[in-house]
Design an enzyme around this catalytic site. Sequence first.
Site, mmCIF file in Angstrom:
data_model
loop_
_atom_site.group_PDB
_atom_site.id
_atom_site.type_symbol
_atom_site.label_atom_id
_atom_site.label_comp_id
_atom_site.label_asym_id
_atom_site.label_seq_id
_atom_site.Cartn_x
_atom_site.Cartn_y
_atom_site.Cartn_z
ATOM 1 N N ARG A 67 0.603 -1.542 0.012
ATOM 2 C CA ARG A 67 0.030 -0.078 0.034
ATOM 3 C C ARG A 67 0.966 1.342 -0.012
ATOM 4 O O ARG A 67 0.479 2.125 -0.030
ATOM 5 C CB ARG A 67 -1.028 0.186 1.234
ATOM 6 C CG ARG A 67 -1.882 -1.184 1.186
ATOM 7 C CD ARG A 67 -3.022 -1.259 2.256
ATOM 8 N NE ARG A 67 -1.948 -1.378 2.892
ATOM 9 C CZ ARG A 67 -2.564 -1.436 4.505
ATOM 10 N NH1 ARG A 67 -3.874 -1.604 4.213
ATOM 11 N NH2 ARG A 67 -2.590 -2.129 5.650
ATOM 12 N N GLU A 104 4.874 -8.539 12.699
ATOM 13 C CA GLU A 104 4.364 -8.583 14.683
ATOM 14 C C GLU A 104 3.275 -9.683 14.224
ATOM 15 O O GLU A 104 3.062 -10.503 15.045
ATOM 16 C CB GLU A 104 3.113 -7.831 14.394
ATOM 17 C CG GLU A 104 1.762 -7.005 13.204
ATOM 18 C CD GLU A 104 2.048 -6.103 12.105
ATOM 19 O OE1 GLU A 104 1.409 -5.133 11.550
ATOM 20 O OE2 GLU A 104 4.243 -6.066 12.402
#
Length: 179
Positions: A67, A104
């Site tokens: 993105r 993460e």
Amino acid sequence: MTGLDESNPALARAFALIRDVPDYPNQGVLFRDITPLLADAAAFAAVIQALAEPVTDADVVVGVEARGFLLGAAVALAAEVGVVPVRKAGKLPLVAASREYQLEYGSATLELPAGGITDGTRAYLIDDVLATGGTLRASCDLVEQAGGVVVGIGVLLELTALGGRGVLADRAPHALLRG
């Protein structure tokens, strides 16, 4: 989430378009979907203008996959500088630098294309989200490994609970929205 410039109604409207998607891509992860924001021309323009404001000393904007490509290319156009992508491993025919990093929810490898960054190139990095900081830290390392200088970092959204700013403390990332 809190906007850093809540006096700007166009940005406030843009931020309201970001939707939360729980348990994507893995259980326990809250994904921030910016697709509705990107699909709204006025909201997208407000975000790009705000992200482009600090891009004053850069030769190029480095857009981080995926993105960050969308935001980075538009920011580069608004700032009247070039754009260089940072890609996932195996997507580039010629690679200047490669770096593995932690997400993460796993690990990945990023690559910088050959010829986009040369000695002394001033790069401003753009990504959609600052989470744990691993992706942007790896991207900074790639730019510097290729001889470039990171002059700033901009993100649409910083997830403050994940502590990514601490990983980039020496970089002072500019976030439009914190949550």
